[in-house]
Design an enzyme around this catalytic site. Sequence first.
Site, PDB file in Angstrom:
ATOM      1  N   LYS A 152       0.939  -1.173   0.140  1.00  0.00           N
ATOM      2  CA  LYS A 152       0.288  -0.058  -0.132  1.00  0.00           C
ATOM      3  C   LYS A 152       1.294   0.922   0.008  1.00  0.00           C
ATOM      4  O   LYS A 152       1.947   0.946   0.573  1.00  0.00           O
ATOM      5  CB  LYS A 152      -0.608  -0.127   1.120  1.00  0.00           C
ATOM      6  CG  LYS A 152      -1.695  -1.284   1.401  1.00  0.00           C
ATOM      7  CD  LYS A 152      -2.839  -0.973   0.480  1.00  0.00           C
ATOM      8  CE  LYS A 152      -3.785  -1.780   0.450  1.00  0.00           C
ATOM      9  NZ  LYS A 152      -4.669  -2.529  -0.483  1.00  0.00           N
ATOM     10  N   ASP A 180      -2.808  -5.308  -5.827  1.00  0.00           N
ATOM     11  CA  ASP A 180      -4.215  -4.762  -5.525  1.00  0.00           C
ATOM     12  C   ASP A 180      -5.098  -5.121  -6.139  1.00  0.00           C
ATOM     13  O   ASP A 180      -4.417  -5.121  -7.259  1.00  0.00           O
ATOM     14  CB  ASP A 180      -3.958  -3.007  -5.006  1.00  0.00           C
ATOM     15  CG  ASP A 180      -4.474  -3.289  -3.800  1.00  0.00           C
ATOM     16  OD1 ASP A 180      -3.923  -2.522  -2.709  1.00  0.00           O
ATOM     17  OD2 ASP A 180      -6.215  -3.931  -3.103  1.00  0.00           O
ATOM     18  N   HIS A 270     -10.364 -12.118  -6.599  1.00  0.00           N
ATOM     19  CA  HIS A 270     -10.798 -10.921  -5.542  1.00  0.00           C
ATOM     20  C   HIS A 270     -12.002 -10.457  -6.248  1.00  0.00           C
ATOM     21  O   HIS A 270     -12.217 -11.329  -7.888  1.00  0.00           O
ATOM     22  CB  HIS A 270      -9.672  -9.595  -6.288  1.00  0.00           C
ATOM     23  CG  HIS A 270      -9.923  -9.052  -5.702  1.00  0.00           C
ATOM     24  ND1 HIS A 270     -11.195  -7.242  -5.270  1.00  0.00           N
ATOM     25  CD2 HIS A 270      -9.091  -8.206  -4.089  1.00  0.00           C
ATOM     26  CE1 HIS A 270     -11.037  -6.955  -4.566  1.00  0.00           C
ATOM     27  NE2 HIS A 270      -9.951  -6.944  -4.173  1.00  0.00           N
ATOM     28  N   LYS A 310     -13.726  -2.160   6.537  1.00  0.00           N
ATOM     29  CA  LYS A 310     -14.371  -1.263   6.507  1.00  0.00           C
ATOM     30  C   LYS A 310     -15.049  -1.589   5.332  1.00  0.00           C
ATOM     31  O   LYS A 310     -15.604  -0.799   4.425  1.00  0.00           O
ATOM     32  CB  LYS A 310     -12.399  -0.325   5.650  1.00  0.00           C
ATOM     33  CG  LYS A 310     -12.450  -0.734   4.381  1.00  0.00           C
ATOM     34  CD  LYS A 310     -11.452  -0.509   4.096  1.00  0.00           C
ATOM     35  CE  LYS A 310     -10.879  -1.211   2.864  1.00  0.00           C
ATOM     36  NZ  LYS A 310      -9.698  -0.915   2.462  1.00  0.00           N
TER      37      LYS A 310
HETATM   38  C1  CAP Z   1      -7.430  -3.939   1.452  1.00  0.00           C
HETATM   39  C2  CAP Z   1      -7.913  -4.286  -0.206  1.00  0.00           C
HETATM   40  C3  CAP Z   1      -8.996  -5.435  -0.109  1.00  0.00           C
HETATM   41  C4  CAP Z   1     -10.126  -5.475   0.045  1.00  0.00           C
HETATM   42  C5  CAP Z   1     -11.491  -6.074  -0.148  1.00  0.00           C
HETATM   43  C6  CAP Z   1      -8.481  -3.578  -0.592  1.00  0.00           C
HETATM   44  O1  CAP Z   1      -6.816  -3.489   1.825  1.00  0.00           O
HETATM   45  O2  CAP Z   1      -7.356  -4.656  -1.020  1.00  0.00           O
HETATM   46  O3  CAP Z   1      -9.343  -5.515  -1.866  1.00  0.00           O
HETATM   47  O4  CAP Z   1     -10.125  -6.272   0.966  1.00  0.00           O
HETATM   48  O5  CAP Z   1     -12.705  -6.332  -0.469  1.00  0.00           O
HETATM   49  O6  CAP Z   1      -8.294  -2.510  -1.640  1.00  0.00           O
HETATM   50  O7  CAP Z   1      -9.230  -2.582   0.254  1.00  0.00           O
HETATM   51  P1  CAP Z   1      -6.670  -2.883   3.372  1.00  0.00           P
HETATM   52  P2  CAP Z   1     -13.284  -7.391   1.080  1.00  0.00           P
HETATM   53  O8  CAP Z   1      -6.242  -4.525   3.572  1.00  0.00           O
HETATM   54  O9  CAP Z   1      -5.567  -1.997   2.928  1.00  0.00           O
HETATM   55  O10 CAP Z   1      -8.433  -2.423   3.555  1.00  0.00           O
HETATM   56  O11 CAP Z   1     -12.414  -8.240   0.357  1.00  0.00           O
HETATM   57  O12 CAP Z   1     -14.354  -7.155   0.774  1.00  0.00           O
HETATM   58  O13 CAP Z   1     -13.231  -8.245  -0.952  1.00  0.00           O
HETATM   59 MG    MG Z   2      -7.399  -4.131  -2.598  1.00  0.00          MG
END
Ligand code: CAP
Ligand code: MG
Length: 430
Positions: A152, A180, A270, A310
Amino acid sequence: MSIDWYMDFVDTGYVPLKDELVCLYRFEPAAGISREEAAGRIASESSTGTWTTLYSLPPRMKDLQATAFEIEGSFVKIAYPVALWEEGNASQLLSGIAGNIFGMKALKHLRLIDVTLPQVYLQHFKGPHFGMDGIRDMMKVHGRPLTGAVPKPKVGFSAEEHAAIGFETWMGGFDFVKDDENLTSTSFNRFEERVSSLAKKRDQAEQRTGERKSAFINITADTYTMEKRASLLAEYGWNYAMIDVVVAGTSAVSTLRDYCSDLGLAIHAHRAMHAAFDRDPKHGISMQFLAKLMRLIGVSQIHTGTAVGKLIGSKKEVRLLADVLRNSLTKPSGNILLEQDWGSLKSAFPVSSGGLHPGLVPDVLDIYGQDLVLLVSGGIHGHPDGTRAGAEATLQAIEAWKEGISLPEKAAGSKELARALEKWGSYQPK
Ligand code: CAP
Ligand code: MG
C-alpha cells in the site's frame, strides 16, 4: 382469448425432482401484479416462456418449463429441469437464472439469493484444482490461517519497490504478497517486471526463512493476455494467479480455470465490483451465489469479508459464505441459503480482507476459525515500526487467539503487537 400464460409456470403443489436445479429468489411484484403472476413470470422468463400465448406450442416444451412451486411472502422457489442447462457452462446458467428477469417491468425488485445444484449438473464441473488441504500441503502451512498483504498505497510503486515491500512482508512471516485489484500491468509497474522482481525476492525470503513464500499476482485482462500471463507465472515458479473474477467475467474465469490448472496454478479470486449487485438486500445477486458459482467453476479462494473491517458484510453473512466454500454439505438456512451437496467437488478458502489490523485478528478468527486466508495490508504497512513489524504483530495476534489469551496479555511479551495496539487498539474502520 387469454394473451399470456404465466400461470402455467406456477404449481404450489409441485415437488421438485432430485435432478432439478432449484433457485431461491426474493421478489416484489410491481403495482397491479399478483404474487402468483410475478412468480410465474420469473419462472417463465428464465426458462421457456415469453409474454404472450403462442400460435403453436409443441407438447414437449412442457418438459423444459420451470415451475414456481413455493411462494412464501417475498420469497419464491423455482425448480428448473436440468435439460435446460448446457453441461459445464456456468455462463449459460447465469443467462437463464440471472438474466432478463432482473429487467421485468412486472417486478419492482428481484434478488437471486441461492441455487441448489444437483449432482447431475455438478458432475460437469471440475471445481477447485487443489482444495484447502491441497493449498496447505503446497504452502506447507498447517494449524493456522494463511497470511498475506497487499503493498500500500494500492498502486504507484515500481516493480522493484513492490518487490522490496513484498520481501519485508515475507520476512515478517507472511505467506503471500498480493497485488491490489486495480494493479495489472501499468506503465510504472509492468506485469513482467513484477513477476521477475518478486520471484528474486521470493527465492531470497525462502532461503532465509526455510518457508514457502508465494504471491497473488494479478493477471486480469482479456482472456488471451491472461493465458500468456499465467504461463509467465508458471515459468517463474509461481503457484498462484490472481483474477478479478467479477470484472473478468464467468466465461474468462472458466477458461483460465483449466489453463491455470494445467500449469499447477491456484486461482486467487478478488471480487471487486461484487457490491454493484450484491449490496442491496432487495435487488441483485447475493454474495453466496457468487461464492458458490466461483467454487463450482474452480477458483481456490475468494474474498468473503471481515464483518469488523471497512467493507460491507455481516457476521452472519461472512460465516455463511465460509460454509458455502469450505463444507462438502451445506445445510439450508431460512430464506438465505439452500441445501447443497458438493459431492467430490473440492473446497475453497474464504479470504478475509479489508480494513484489518492486528487488533481485529481475534474477532475475524472467532468468525472464521483458522481455515481462511487472512489479508492484512494497511494494517501492517501502517504499523509504527514498518511492514515487517506489522506482519510479526499480526502473527502474534494469531498466536494469542490460538493460545486463548487476550491481545494485551500477549502484547506484554510481544513488542510488535504492543506497538500495533498502541496505534489502533481494536479500532473498527468505517
Ligand atoms: C484491502 C484491499 C482489498 C479489500 C477487498 C483493498 O486492503 O486490498 O481489495 O479487502 O474487499 O484494496 O481495500 P486493506 P473484500 O487491508 O488495506 O483494507 O475483501 O471485501 O472483497
Ligand atoms: Mg485491494
